[in-house]
Every structure is written in structure tokens, then in C-alpha cells.
Design a protein around this motif. Sequence first.
Motif, PDB file in Angstrom:
ATOM      1  N   THR A 418     -61.128 -46.352  -7.785  1.00 39.70           N
ATOM      2  CA  THR A 418     -61.249 -47.072  -8.608  1.00 39.70           C
ATOM      3  C   THR A 418     -61.255 -49.082  -7.713  1.00 39.70           C
ATOM      4  O   THR A 418     -61.384 -48.760  -7.316  1.00 39.70           O
ATOM      5  N   ASP A 430     -57.704 -47.187 -15.473  1.00 42.02           N
ATOM      6  CA  ASP A 430     -56.599 -45.930 -14.310  1.00 42.02           C
ATOM      7  C   ASP A 430     -55.402 -46.350 -14.939  1.00 42.02           C
ATOM      8  O   ASP A 430     -55.082 -47.348 -14.025  1.00 42.02           O
ATOM      9  N   GLU A 457     -57.183 -52.154 -13.252  1.00 41.77           N
ATOM     10  CA  GLU A 457     -58.163 -51.528 -12.589  1.00 41.77           C
ATOM     11  C   GLU A 457     -59.029 -50.097 -13.063  1.00 41.77           C
ATOM     12  O   GLU A 457     -58.530 -49.303 -14.101  1.00 41.77           O
ATOM     13  N   VAL A 459     -62.167 -47.193 -12.989  1.00 38.28           N
ATOM     14  CA  VAL A 459     -62.352 -46.157 -12.734  1.00 38.28           C
ATOM     15  C   VAL A 459     -63.982 -45.940 -12.397  1.00 38.28           C
ATOM     16  O   VAL A 459     -64.621 -46.518 -13.156  1.00 38.28           O
TER      17      VAL A 459
END
Length: 515
Positions: A418, A430, A457, A459
Motif C-alpha cells: 500500500t 485499503d 492508503e 492498494v
Amino acid sequence: MSHPIDPRGHRRSRYGRYTGGPDPLAPPVDLSDALNEIAEDIMAGYSPEQALREYLRRGARGQDGFDELAWQAAQRRKELLERNNLGGTLQEVKALLDDALRLERAQLARDIDLDDTDRAFRELQLENLPESTAAAVSELNTYDWQSQDAREKFEHIRDLLGREMLDQQFSGMKQALEGATEEDKQAIAAMLRDLNELLSKHRTGTDTPADFADFMAKHGEHFPENPRDINELIDILAQRSAAAQRMLNSMSPEQREELMQLSAQAFGSPELQGLLGDLAGNLQGLRPELDWSSSEDFSGEEGMGLGDGTGAMQDLAELDRLAEQLRHDHTDLDLDALRRQLGDDAAVSADLLNKIDQAMRNSGLLRRSADGSLKLSPQAMRRLGKSLLDDATAHLSPRSGSRDSRLSGLSVEQTGATRPYEYGDTQPWDVTRTLTNAIQRTAGTGDPLKLTAEDIEVVETEQRTQNAVALLVDTSYSMAAEGRWVPMKQTALALHHLISTRFRGDELALITFGR
């Protein structure tokens, strides 16, 4: 730390005090800068072996290289020769003699009890002394001094000569024997006689370890180096004796003649001269391979005594050895000698370069090929590609690039990593990492949980679409002539790293043209 095993088969750890060796807390050597500089030389046409050698010659960032250290050794050598001369003992003896004569003449002039005829005769003796200092000292050996101060000055000449001659062979004797009694002088003479006997037995092969042990038990205080056996003792003494001989070779014939005549006056007895002469002969016979015949050209203003001059000759020889090691075989470099001659900073620089050299060869970044030559390993190429890619992206526009394809991919595959959200990202969030960031940010503040853009965050994913990437490279002479050859190679390596790590399905083609 050891790991003994108890009777039940359990492993226990046992710790002890650190007793020397490599610093266990020292950080590992950072090879990133070294790899980048070495790789740049390789891309410019050097072999990896040549590139590593050139890097060590130039030096690490903020540290002197071996070429600079060799230059410092040459400068130190030059300064020793240009600052000093070998007439220090003769100058000191002449100054003492002049003082003694001045004090004696003053005493004769004011001594009213002295017979006029006797006064005139003494003044005539002093006025008609030979011009040679050695001859004048020899002639005054039987002179009945009227001035006590003058007599002490003259006796100091003998004491000085004895201490200088001993200091010439045994470093530190000049200071150690200052103010020595007659008993001290006899002890030194006894040591020299025992030493010559021991060396003579060693030359004929009749000595035993017990002979050496007995000698050290009796006279060990004169050898602070604490040699472990007779060969180590001979090495220490022979190196000093060879330096003393080279110093004598460096004197003018007049200086040598004066010194030889004065040597007989040492401590008021010619015995010392004979014992030291026997010692020099024994040592030269035991170590004939040392340099006993060369000379140096001292041209400075500062006079050195016999001991200091011998020490300077040892320094010159040590500087020559260091310069040779720095230029050709730095793996055997004597760091203690380097620290003595050039200081702590020089020793630190040399030690760091040797560690980098060893780390580059042992870390897997350089690999020995079948023909014995060094090559950059795949690991090194990956690290270099990442470094070049990071450097390239740091200089690019902040706008994100595009990798559009008219064909859609089969799927979006997550990499498992991430990263913080950036404006324009289309990757899925995420959720777990995003909520964790928000909780950590607001914990203990009493504020309600609220997401911000900094918490998000996303992915990282791999596009499953495939593209062909072509890099067109001009291979004409102008690329090398105008300094674009190495940047071209760096660009190709950075692009290769990008595609092989982020877009593994793509194909990179290199197309060269020269016209």
C-alpha cells in the motif's frame, strides 16, 4: 558470547566482557554511493575491476582516497627533508664548547691569585685550539679548568655525546640518561656487552630461548617494545641500526669525520664507541637484507641530534613503505603507521576504503566470472536501476504520467503493498490501513473519529495489460563526444528497472541507430 548446552539439552547464552576486535556496534558500510560511482565508471567504459580501483583511488564521499593519502605521505617526506639537517649534535657540542671557553676566559681575567705566567700560558692554550671542534675537545681533555662552570660545560659535552650515541641505537636513551650517574653508565655498558654476546651466539646458532629470557629478565627495562623472542628483538634493533647507518651516509664527509672523532669522548671513555660498533656489526650480519647503504639529502635549518636524525630516517623509510602500499597493495596497509605519520583522519579514511573494498567483494554486488574478472551481479544491477529510477523521477514534472492502452487488461492484480493516496489515484482503498491511520491520529485527543485525505492508503496494483516499450538510442560518435553516452545508459537501466518491477508484462526493446 557462547552457547553451552545444559544436561537437559537446552541451549543457554553466556555473555562476557568485550575484549577487542571489530566494533560490534559499528554501523554496516553504506555501499549505495560506492555502487553508483563504480557503475558510472563501468558505463563510461571501465571494467568493474578498474572502476572499483578508480573509486578507491578517488575516495569515498567526504573521505580522502588512496591517491590523496599517497600524496600526503610524499608531502610529509618532503617536509622532513626540507625542514631539518643532520648537524644538530655537532652544533650543540660547538655551542657547549664556546660557552666553556667563554666562562674559562672570564675566570682567568678576574682570578687575582693566578700567576701571570700561568695565566698567559692558559690563555695561549685557549687561543691556539684547533678549528675543528672534535680536535679542540680532544686537546682540552687534559686541560685543568679554573672555572667550575666551564668544567661542567665541558663534562656536559661528554655526557651529551654518550646519550646521543645510545639514542642513535635505542630510542629514548637521550632523555632517559639525562643526569645519569657513573653507576647508570656502567649498567648500560654491561647491557651492551650482554647484548653483543647474545647476538654473537645467535649468529653461530648456539643460543637457546633461555639465553633470551635471561637477557630480558636482566635488561628488559631498556626495551619498551617488549619483544617476544630474539628474532623480534633483532628486527627492532636492526631497523634502528640500519636507519642510523643511513643517517651517517647522509652526512657530509666533514661531518662524519668530526662525529667519529667526537665519539671517542662519549662518557669520557672510548669503550662505548667500541661496544656500539660491535652491536652494529652483529645486527648488519644478522639482517643484511635491510637498507644499510642509501642516503637522503637534508637541506633544512633545524639541526637534529643523532637520535632524532635516526628517528627521521625511520620515518622516511616508513613513509616510503606507506606510499608503496597506498599505490599498489592497500590490503596490507599498516594503519598504525599511517596514523603515526599522517594522523587519525588519514587512518579513518584508509580503513573506510578497505572496508568498502571488502564489502563490495563479499556482499554479492560484484561477482567473479569464469575468466577471473569481476562483473556487476544481478543484485547490483537491480539496486543500481532503482537508484537511477529514483533519481530520474525526482527531476521529473510532478504531473503523473500515463500508460494508456487501447486494449483493456484482463484484471487488476494487487501487489500486496500500500501507499499514501495521491491526487488522481484510481486504485481501491485499503480500508484497514486507512482506518488504522485515522485511529492513531485521533487517539487520546477526545475528538470523534474522522477521516482526512492524509489517512487514506491505496492498494498498489499491477495492470495486466501488455505494452511494448521502445527506447531509441543514438549510437553515433556525437553521443560520446558531447557527454551523453553515460546518461543514455543510465536512462535505459532506469527504464528497465521500472518495467521489470512495476509493469512485468510489458516488453522493453532497445533500438539503436547511428545515422
